[in-house]
Design a protein around this motif. Structure first.
Motif, PDB file in Angstrom:
ATOM      1  N   ILE A   1       9.359  -3.364   2.262  1.00 58.39           N
ATOM      2  CA  ILE A   1       9.902  -2.771   3.486  1.00 58.39           C
ATOM      3  C   ILE A   1      10.731  -1.509   3.266  1.00 58.39           C
ATOM      4  CG2 ILE A   1       9.894  -5.006   4.660  1.00 58.39           C
ATOM      5  CD1 ILE A   1      12.976  -5.012   4.344  1.00 58.39           C
ATOM      6  N   GLN A   2      11.161  -1.223   2.025  1.00 62.72           N
ATOM      7  CA  GLN A   2      12.010  -0.038   1.830  1.00 62.72           C
ATOM      8  C   GLN A   2      11.643   0.658   0.527  1.00 62.72           C
ATOM      9  OE1 GLN A   2      16.132  -0.423   0.599  1.00 62.72           O
ATOM     10  NE2 GLN A   2      16.809   0.962   2.236  1.00 62.72           N
ATOM     11  N   HIS A   3      11.588   1.989   0.585  1.00 66.90           N
ATOM     12  CA  HIS A   3      11.248   2.817  -0.577  1.00 66.90           C
ATOM     13  C   HIS A   3      12.431   3.706  -0.915  1.00 66.90           C
ATOM     14  CE1 HIS A   3       9.362   6.323  -2.638  1.00 66.90           C
ATOM     15  NE2 HIS A   3       8.550   5.399  -3.132  1.00 66.90           N
TER      16      HIS A   3
ATOM     17  N   VAL B   1       1.927  -0.639   1.805  1.00 68.20           N
ATOM     18  CA  VAL B   1       0.792  -1.220   1.080  1.00 68.20           C
ATOM     19  C   VAL B   1       0.389  -0.244  -0.014  1.00 68.20           C
ATOM     20  CG1 VAL B   1      -0.084  -2.662   2.951  1.00 68.20           C
ATOM     21  CG2 VAL B   1      -0.809  -0.282   2.797  1.00 68.20           C
ATOM     22  N   ARG B   2       0.038  -0.796  -1.145  1.00 65.75           N
ATOM     23  CA  ARG B   2      -0.352   0.039  -2.284  1.00 65.75           C
ATOM     24  C   ARG B   2      -1.798   0.482  -2.125  1.00 65.75           C
ATOM     25  NH1 ARG B   2       1.238  -0.719  -8.542  1.00 65.75           N
ATOM     26  NH2 ARG B   2      -0.243   0.749  -9.464  1.00 65.75           N
ATOM     27  N   ARG B   3      -2.038   1.752  -2.357  1.00 62.66           N
ATOM     28  CA  ARG B   3      -3.384   2.305  -2.275  1.00 62.66           C
ATOM     29  C   ARG B   3      -3.947   2.673  -3.644  1.00 62.66           C
ATOM     30  NH1 ARG B   3      -4.522   0.148   2.425  1.00 62.66           N
ATOM     31  NH2 ARG B   3      -3.678   1.255   4.255  1.00 62.66           N
ATOM     32  N   SER B   4      -3.101   2.887  -4.639  1.00 62.33           N
ATOM     33  CA  SER B   4      -3.572   3.255  -5.970  1.00 62.33           C
ATOM     34  C   SER B   4      -4.039   2.023  -6.723  1.00 62.33           C
ATOM     35  CB  SER B   4      -2.464   3.970  -6.750  1.00 62.33           C
ATOM     36  OG  SER B   4      -1.272   3.213  -6.741  1.00 62.33           O
ATOM     37  N   ALA B   5      -4.935   2.212  -7.670  1.00 56.08           N
ATOM     38  CA  ALA B   5      -5.460   1.117  -8.484  1.00 56.08           C
ATOM     39  C   ALA B   5      -4.411   0.675  -9.490  1.00 56.08           C
ATOM     40  CB  ALA B   5      -6.719   1.581  -9.202  1.00 56.08           C
ATOM     41  N   PRO B   6      -4.514  -0.555 -10.009  1.00 61.24           N
ATOM     42  CA  PRO B   6      -3.571  -1.018 -11.042  1.00 61.24           C
ATOM     43  C   PRO B   6      -3.564  -0.061 -12.229  1.00 61.24           C
ATOM     44  CG  PRO B   6      -4.871  -2.856 -10.219  1.00 61.24           C
ATOM     45  CD  PRO B   6      -5.472  -1.607  -9.623  1.00 61.24           C
ATOM     46  N   GLY B   7      -2.380   0.336 -12.636  1.00 58.17           N
ATOM     47  CA  GLY B   7      -2.236   1.245 -13.759  1.00 58.17           C
ATOM     48  C   GLY B   7      -2.371   2.713 -13.407  1.00 58.17           C
ATOM     49  N   GLU B   8      -2.827   3.011 -12.206  1.00 54.48           N
ATOM     50  CA  GLU B   8      -2.991   4.413 -11.796  1.00 54.48           C
ATOM     51  C   GLU B   8      -1.639   5.052 -11.525  1.00 54.48           C
ATOM     52  OE1 GLU B   8      -4.873   6.954  -8.024  1.00 54.48           O
ATOM     53  OE2 GLU B   8      -5.584   4.912  -8.442  1.00 54.48           O
ATOM     54  N   LYS B   9      -1.476   6.283 -11.999  1.00 51.65           N
ATOM     55  CA  LYS B   9      -0.254   7.047 -11.776  1.00 51.65           C
ATOM     56  C   LYS B   9      -0.610   8.368 -11.115  1.00 51.65           C
ATOM     57  CE  LYS B   9       2.439   4.043 -13.885  1.00 51.65           C
ATOM     58  NZ  LYS B   9       3.491   3.299 -13.206  1.00 51.65           N
TER      59      LYS B   9
ATOM     60  N   ARG C   1       1.422   4.718  -1.990  1.00 51.85           N
ATOM     61  CA  ARG C   1       1.612   3.696  -0.971  1.00 51.85           C
ATOM     62  C   ARG C   1       1.544   4.316   0.410  1.00 51.85           C
ATOM     63  NH1 ARG C   1       5.811   2.477  -4.729  1.00 51.85           N
ATOM     64  NH2 ARG C   1       5.469   0.519  -5.848  1.00 51.85           N
ATOM     65  N   ASP C   2       0.956   3.575   1.340  1.00 49.34           N
ATOM     66  CA  ASP C   2       0.968   3.958   2.748  1.00 49.34           C
ATOM     67  C   ASP C   2       1.939   3.062   3.499  1.00 49.34           C
ATOM     68  OD1 ASP C   2      -0.846   5.989   2.531  1.00 49.34           O
ATOM     69  OD2 ASP C   2      -2.574   4.807   3.175  1.00 49.34           O
ATOM     70  N   LEU C   3       2.538   3.614   4.555  1.00 52.59           N
ATOM     71  CA  LEU C   3       3.436   2.847   5.417  1.00 52.59           C
ATOM     72  C   LEU C   3       2.676   2.456   6.684  1.00 52.59           C
ATOM     73  CD1 LEU C   3       6.354   1.802   5.820  1.00 52.59           C
ATOM     74  CD2 LEU C   3       6.819   3.933   7.053  1.00 52.59           C
ATOM     75  N   LEU C   4       2.368   1.172   6.828  1.00 55.51           N
ATOM     76  CA  LEU C   4       1.739   0.684   8.045  1.00 55.51           C
ATOM     77  C   LEU C   4       2.794   0.567   9.144  1.00 55.51           C
ATOM     78  CD1 LEU C   4      -0.485  -2.180   6.552  1.00 55.51           C
ATOM     79  CD2 LEU C   4      -1.141   0.191   7.041  1.00 55.51           C
ATOM     80  N   ASP C   5       2.386   0.861  10.370  1.00 55.66           N
ATOM     81  CA  ASP C   5       3.338   0.922  11.479  1.00 55.66           C
ATOM     82  C   ASP C   5       2.756   0.171  12.676  1.00 55.66           C
ATOM     83  OD1 ASP C   5       4.981   1.709  13.667  1.00 55.66           O
ATOM     84  OD2 ASP C   5       5.528   3.548  12.597  1.00 55.66           O
ATOM     85  N   TRP C   6       3.501  -0.816  13.192  1.00 55.19           N
ATOM     86  CA  TRP C   6       3.039  -1.614  14.315  1.00 55.19           C
ATOM     87  C   TRP C   6       2.825  -0.778  15.572  1.00 55.19           C
ATOM     88  CZ3 TRP C   6       0.863  -6.123  14.824  1.00 55.19           C
ATOM     89  CH2 TRP C   6       0.825  -6.750  16.079  1.00 55.19           C
ATOM     90  N   SER C   7       3.534   0.320  15.683  1.00 53.04           N
ATOM     91  CA  SER C   7       3.372   1.165  16.870  1.00 53.04           C
ATOM     92  C   SER C   7       2.057   1.938  16.855  1.00 53.04           C
ATOM     93  CB  SER C   7       4.546   2.144  16.991  1.00 53.04           C
ATOM     94  OG  SER C   7       4.533   3.075  15.920  1.00 53.04           O
ATOM     95  N   GLU C   8       1.354   1.931  15.729  1.00 53.46           N
ATOM     96  CA  GLU C   8       0.067   2.600  15.624  1.00 53.46           C
ATOM     97  C   GLU C   8      -1.042   1.554  15.747  1.00 53.46           C
ATOM     98  OE1 GLU C   8      -0.344   5.785  15.412  1.00 53.46           O
ATOM     99  OE2 GLU C   8       1.757   6.353  15.107  1.00 53.46           O
TER     100      GLU C   8
ATOM    101  N   HIS D   1       4.645   8.596  -2.839  1.00 56.59           N
ATOM    102  CA  HIS D   1       4.108   8.683  -4.180  1.00 56.59           C
ATOM    103  C   HIS D   1       5.224   8.410  -5.181  1.00 56.59           C
ATOM    104  CE1 HIS D   1       1.108  10.871  -1.844  1.00 56.59           C
ATOM    105  NE2 HIS D   1       0.262  10.606  -2.818  1.00 56.59           N
ATOM    106  N   ASP D   2       4.930   7.519  -6.133  1.00 63.16           N
ATOM    107  CA  ASP D   2       5.908   7.128  -7.144  1.00 63.16           C
ATOM    108  C   ASP D   2       7.163   6.544  -6.483  1.00 63.16           C
ATOM    109  OD1 ASP D   2       4.525   7.429  -9.445  1.00 63.16           O
ATOM    110  OD2 ASP D   2       5.242   9.441  -9.890  1.00 63.16           O
ATOM    111  N   GLY D   3       8.270   6.531  -7.199  1.00 60.66           N
ATOM    112  CA  GLY D   3       9.475   5.897  -6.674  1.00 60.66           C
ATOM    113  C   GLY D   3       9.348   4.382  -6.696  1.00 60.66           C
ATOM    114  N   SER D   4      10.408   3.707  -6.298  1.00 58.52           N
ATOM    115  CA  SER D   4      10.439   2.251  -6.372  1.00 58.52           C
ATOM    116  C   SER D   4      10.709   1.638  -5.009  1.00 58.52           C
ATOM    117  CB  SER D   4      11.512   1.784  -7.365  1.00 58.52           C
ATOM    118  OG  SER D   4      12.787   2.231  -6.966  1.00 58.52           O
TER     119      SER D   4
END
Length: 402
Positions: free
Chosen positions: A72-74, A34-42, A46-53, A88-91
């Motif tokens: 699902i993949q970074h 899930v994206r945590r940064s605001a639109p246009g923010e550099k 992103r955070d990775l949500l985990d069902w085990s948590e 942080h960053d990446g696609s």
């Protein structure tokens, strides 16, 4: 999620609906970004949500069943055994497509029990899960990324599904298990991949989104093989499409050009003009026209956030806006070396003369040439799709999207 799809007219009764109701998406996608940064923010955070948590479950359920794309993949990372941490960053290199698009294509595919199915672009495995539920065990799912394949194999198995999960180039299909009654490609291409057509069984159907460099006017190719072996293909405009495959060039409106379309102000006033016109551009719903414009006058991108019609040509900086003025006429502004307004009306005249087609005939020659056509004689309208490009590495040719 299923109720929303039904309410919006994107899903009807039948086996696809039953399969989606039976599908525990948290088993297929126990982690999602899930994206945590605001639109246009550099940089993009992103955070990775985990069902085990346990603290992640409420938010993850909202992501998985909201109907939007699920990331699902970074950066091509392994999916199994992945620690929960931010990026942080990446696609994003693999995702589960929006359910509105997935459900509509699965219904159009017309899956039946006993069908042999090739799912090209495994991603999270949603398409494969539905195919296994409806058709049985004779399902092959193919992805370019072995990490994606490994995760899908394990997670589909946890649901009780055992498709043949393989890795390779999507454009080449998987002839070892063909021919197939149904083939779905879950990434877009500029053409229909001929190897996949060759793997289509008599009575079979293949679906693939066909795109140009522009993101504004996607199409869907529907290819069928008759019981006697003859290939029939059509091309029609669609509102939504899968992401373009890995390495396919796409154009977008740069920020300065977007600003000019929003304000109607040219940086060089000598190269711009404003006028009123009694000619209206074709409606947004005239998808066949916009496909023709995109093919015959390539390089245009539409700015959907502007009232009326706003088109820009990123390569040369030309742009055009047209807004209804309340009197039945249109207020038009243009700038740059291209006369986009004239291109629109020249194409509209040809499209009308060809019978204003909503669906085009698609000819797939054995030698590789692919032609789009409508109308006859002097009123014929058509163009060629670009020839396929042969990837140097057959295992790294396409993006995964479903």
């Amino acid at each position: 999620m299923v109720a929303r799809l039904e309410a919006n007219g994107d899903l009807g009764p039948g086996l696809v609906r039953e399969a989606l109701l039976a599908l525990d998406r948290e088993v297929l996608m126990p982690q999602a970004y899930v994206r945590r940064s605001a639109p246009g923010e550099k940089p993009v955070r992103r955070d990775l949500l985990d069902w085990s948590e346990p603290q992640d479950r409420r938010e993850l359920l909202a992501v998985l069943y909201g109907g939007d794309s699920v990331l699902i993949q970074h950066e091509g990372e392994p999916l199994l055994g992945r620690p929960r941490r931010g990026r942080h960053d990446g696609s994003i290199t693999s995702m589960s497509t929006t359910m509105r698009l997935t459900s509509s294509l699965l219904q159009e595919l017309d899956l039946r029990p006993g069908h042999r199915v090739l799912d090209v672009g495994t991603g999270a495995g949603v398409t494969s899960a539905v195919a296994c539920y409806v058709c049985g065990a004779d399902v092959v799912t193919l992805d370019r990324d072995p990490h994606v394949s490994a995760a899908a194999r394990a997670r589909l198995g946890a649901l009780g599904y055992r498709p043949d999960v393989v890795s390779g180039s999507g454009e080449y299909g998987w002839p070892e298990r063909g021919p197939y009654d149904r083939i779905l490609l879950t990434f877009a291409l500029p053409y229909v991949p001929q190897p996949c057509v060759e793997q289509l069984a008599p009575g079979g159907k293949l679906l693939v989104n066909v795109v140009t460099t522009s993101p504004s006017w996607p199409a869907l190719a529907v290819v069928t093989r008759s019981p006697g072996g003859r290939i029939h293909a059509q091309l029609r405009a669609v509102e939504f499409a899968h992401l373009a495959g890995h390495g396919i060039k796409r154009i977008h409106l740069p920020a300065p050009l977007r600003e000019r379309l929003e304000t109607g102000q040219a940086c060089d006033l000598s190269a711009s003009r404003s006028f009123r016109s009694d000619q209206a551009p074709p409606a947004e719903e005239a998808g066949g026209f916009w496909l023709a414009l995109d093919a015959l006058h390539p390089g245009l991108v539409r700015h959907w956030g502007v009232e009326g019609l706003a088109l820009g040509a990123p390569d040369c900086g030309s742009w055009m806006t047209a807004r209804p003025d309340g009197t039945g006429s249109w207020s038009v502004a243009t700038s740059g070396p291209r006369d986009i307004w004239s291109e629109i009306h020249q194409t509209a005249a040809r499209w009308q003369a060809a019978g204003a087609p909503a669906v085009y005939h698609l000819t797939l020659e054995e030698g590789g040439e692919q032609r789009v056509s409508a109308g006859h004689g002097t009123h014929a309208l058509g163009w060629r799709l670009p020839p396929p490009s042969a990837p140097a590495d057959h295992t790294t040719s396409q993006e995964t999207t479903t």
